[in-house]
Write a protein that holds these residues in place. Structure first.
Motif, short mmCIF file in Angstrom:
data_model
loop_
_atom_site.label_atom_id
_atom_site.label_comp_id
_atom_site.label_asym_id
_atom_site.label_seq_id
_atom_site.Cartn_x
_atom_site.Cartn_y
_atom_site.Cartn_z
N GLU A 37 95.64 66.90 51.69
CA GLU A 37 96.00 65.54 52.07
C GLU A 37 97.06 64.94 51.16
O GLU A 37 97.53 63.84 51.40
N TYR A 38 97.42 65.65 50.11
CA TYR A 38 98.38 65.14 49.14
C TYR A 38 99.39 66.22 48.81
O TYR A 38 99.08 67.41 48.86
N PHE B 101 103.79 66.15 43.84
CA PHE B 101 102.82 65.10 44.13
C PHE B 101 103.44 63.75 43.79
O PHE B 101 103.10 63.13 42.78
N PRO C 225 102.61 64.86 53.33
CA PRO C 225 101.25 64.80 53.86
C PRO C 225 101.20 64.30 55.31
O PRO C 225 100.44 64.83 56.11
#
Length: 88
Positions: free
Chosen positions: A63-64, A25, A72
């Motif tokens: 979405e991440y 992330f 993404p």
């Protein structure tokens, strides 16, 4: 069951299973984020379960994060044509 966080069987084979989840992330598109994204993609590059990982991201509308080696934006481009498919 919705909300079940039990690992899926293929996850035991994932190259990322012993990595810090934060690696996948990255913090945006800065130089630091790009470097972190590259590092995460490197882990994905040697993974034998990239396809089910990507499928999970598509199914859950992630979405991440880096999923199956895809950003993404890339997951969104893959999802785009699929989301226009009519399902019966």
């Amino acid at each position: 069951m919705k909300g079940d966080l039990s690992p899926l069987p293929w996850m035991r084979e994932a190259a990322c299973r012993n990595e810090d989840p934060d690696l996948f992330f990255p913090p945006g598109e800065s130089k630091r984020g790009a470097a972190q994204s590259d590092e995460a993609r490197g882990v994905c590059g040697v993974c034998g379960v990239r396809q089910p990982c990507l499928e999970l991201a598509l199914r859950t509308n992630a979405e991440y994060g880096i999923w199956g080696g895809f950003s993404p934006k890339e997951v969104g481009r893959i999802r785009g044509p699929r989301s226009r498919t009519v399902r019966f």
